[in-house]
Design an enzyme around this catalytic site. Structure first.
Site, mmCIF file in Angstrom:
data_model
loop_
_atom_site.group_PDB
_atom_site.id
_atom_site.type_symbol
_atom_site.label_atom_id
_atom_site.label_comp_id
_atom_site.label_asym_id
_atom_site.label_seq_id
_atom_site.Cartn_x
_atom_site.Cartn_y
_atom_site.Cartn_z
ATOM 1 C CG ASP A 86 -0.552 -7.891 1.924
ATOM 2 O OD1 ASP A 86 -1.363 -8.832 1.744
ATOM 3 O OD2 ASP A 86 -0.007 -7.295 0.967
ATOM 4 C CG ASP A 115 -7.427 -4.713 -1.536
ATOM 5 O OD1 ASP A 115 -7.196 -5.936 -1.490
ATOM 6 O OD2 ASP A 115 -6.715 -3.910 -2.143
ATOM 7 C CD GLU A 149 -3.155 -8.372 -3.843
ATOM 8 O OE1 GLU A 149 -3.522 -8.358 -5.022
ATOM 9 O OE2 GLU A 149 -3.111 -7.343 -3.157
ATOM 10 C CG HIS A 427 -5.245 0.265 -3.022
ATOM 11 N ND1 HIS A 427 -4.238 -0.048 -3.893
ATOM 12 C CD2 HIS A 427 -5.619 -0.924 -2.464
ATOM 13 C CE1 HIS A 427 -4.016 -1.363 -3.878
ATOM 14 N NE2 HIS A 427 -4.854 -1.905 -3.013
HETATM 15 ZN ZN ZN Z 1 -6.327 -7.276 -2.586
#
Ligand code: ZN
Length: 456
Positions: A86, A115, A149, A427
């Site tokens: 995810d 990530d 997560e 992010h």
């Molecule tokens: Zn992560």
């Protein structure tokens, strides 16, 4: 086995598989069903991994549509690798298509590149390399893939309710060399009970989340006196940015600081603590009590010394406190919320009891215990050696104040994939993975897997 040469041969496979996975916009959706508890794109990412894995000869399993695994090898012991597919929403400001997987020079761009789709693909490719190497597994190895997560770990909670906990595992979802100590993380809400009385403070507001240092604080005060000069002096002496806006009845004071993650509050400038420190010198009554509570217990003190909460140990260093939320409304409420990042051996119950004895009003709003794997554990040693052999650098053990995916494992450490000194673009807009490092990490993982899970 020369794992670096082997990984180099798989460079195109690594980037190709990563591009395919990035192309699935697996962001948590509001539209959910039993088949797709986090939305259909998240489910599609899980299915893609399981279908590819099955095609490659793994025993695969979907666990409640929220997680799954690819398994290989034989033996009583289970070794785990824990990644997630995810991603957080793309957000704005991208130069590249967030789901395009564009390659420019040595960088591959896309949401999830670092990530955690890139690291998951690296670990998976490493497992393929070991599988195809002719070595024989003497443990079962599982690549476990979570799909939640980024928004609460519901995936792995469910997974480990139903599935066997690995005897040892790593999560390639943080930093190299290796994180074996993660502090406890507790939320504390302090209330200041004195309400009402003669009081010039109308309201005070700073911070939105306990895990960040607030970068702005705003107070509204009665205009019963001249605030301008005192405020200007304070601001200048402290070297802070700030403004004052005087209206008919009230004045609005604003202080600006600098944001930082709660795991090291001293990396930021807490605007709320500064503004409260100014008001503490000016006010009586309930507003004064609120401001003094903050000033006396938090000003220049991110270690909890004034509250008696300070503690440090060799495994994980200082306990830290971040006062991330401060709220006051005259006649209504006055509180501050703290993220306490406490050391591995912290005497939590005793410390918190002493706080109560000292007459301080608080509640514990959350508590996630510390996570620690002994640095001398043979598993940790094996991973360290794989890192050192492939980089020529010492594999220092890291202790952090944040929480990683490894927390859900009994004996789990975070192992990569960001190398020391690399910028952390998780992010952020134009998230990318460094392709050379993706290849290098794959070699490290392959060596680690072969040495931990294969016959000598
Ligand atoms: Zn992560």
């Amino acid at each position: 086995m020369n794992w670096q040469a082997e990984a180099e041969k798989r460079r195109a496979e690594l980037t190709g598989q990563l591009q395919r996975l990035i192309a699935i916009p697996s962001v948590l959706s509001e539209e959910t069903s039993e088949q797709a508890p986090f939305g259909k794109e998240v489910r599609r990412a899980l299915d893609w991994v399981l279908e590819e894995g099955e095609r490659q000869g793994y025993r695969v399993k979907n666990v409640a549509n929220v997680a799954g695994h690819l398994e290989i090898g034989e033996g009583k012991e289970l070794f785990g690798i824990l990644g997630h597919v995810d991603v957080v929403p793309a957000g704005s400001g991208w130069k590249h298509d967030p789901f395009g997987g564009a390659i420019e020079g040595n960088k591959l761009f896309g949401r999830g590149a670092i990530d955690d789709k890139g690291p998951t693909i690296a670990a998976w490719t490493a497992l393929n390399m070991v599988k195809d190497s002719g070595l024989t597994f003497d443990k079962r190895v599982r690549l476990i893939v979570g799909t939640d997560e980024e928004s609460g770990f519901r995936c792995v909670e469910k997974y480990f309710q139903e599935e066997e906990m690995p005897g040892a595992a790593f999560a390639p979802d943080a930093d190299f060399p290796l994180i074996n100590a993660e502090k406890g993380i507790a939320g504390l809400k302090f209330s200041v009970d004195e309400i009402g009385a003669d009081d010039a403070l109308v309201s005070f507001h700073s911070g939105e989340r306990t895990n960040m240092v607030p970068d702005v604080a705003t107070a509204v005060v009665d205009n019963s006196r001249d605030w301008q000069e005192a405020f200007a002096v304070f601001r200048d002496v402290q070297g802070l940015e700030g403004s004052i806006d005087v209206q008919d009845e009230t004045a609005t004071l604003v202080i600006r600081g600098k944001s930082a993650h709660a795991m090291e509050p001293d990396a930021g400038v807490n605007a709320g603590i500064h503004l409260a420190t100014f008001l503490a010198q000016q006010l009586d009554g309930a507003g004064g009590a609120f401001s003094r509570f903050i000033a006396d217990h938090f000003s220049g003190d991110s270690r909890g010394r004034a509250l008696g909460l300070a503690y440090a140990d060799e495994e994980s260093g200082d306990t830290t406190l971040n006062l991330g939320i401060m709220r006051y409304v005259r006649g209504s409420h006055a509180y501050g919320e703290v993220s306490l990042r406490y050391s591995i051996t912290y005497p939590f119950a005793d410390k918190l009891e002493a706080l109560k004895t000292a007459g301080i009003t608080y509640e514990i709003t959350s508590n996630s215990e510390p996570h620690y794997v002994d640095g001398d554990d043979p598993f940790v040693r094996t991973l360290q050696k794989a890192y050192e052999d492939n980089t020529g650098e010492r594999a220092e053990l890291l202790a952090i104040g944040g929480g990683t995916y490894a927390r859900v494992l009994d004996k789990g450490v975070a192992f990569g994939m960001l190398f020391p000194g690399e910028p952390d673009v998780a992010h952020q807009a134009d998230e990318f993975v460094d392709i050379d490092n993706l290849v290098k990490a794959t070699a490290i993982y392959a060596q680690a897997i072969s040495e931990w899970a294969c016959k000598k």
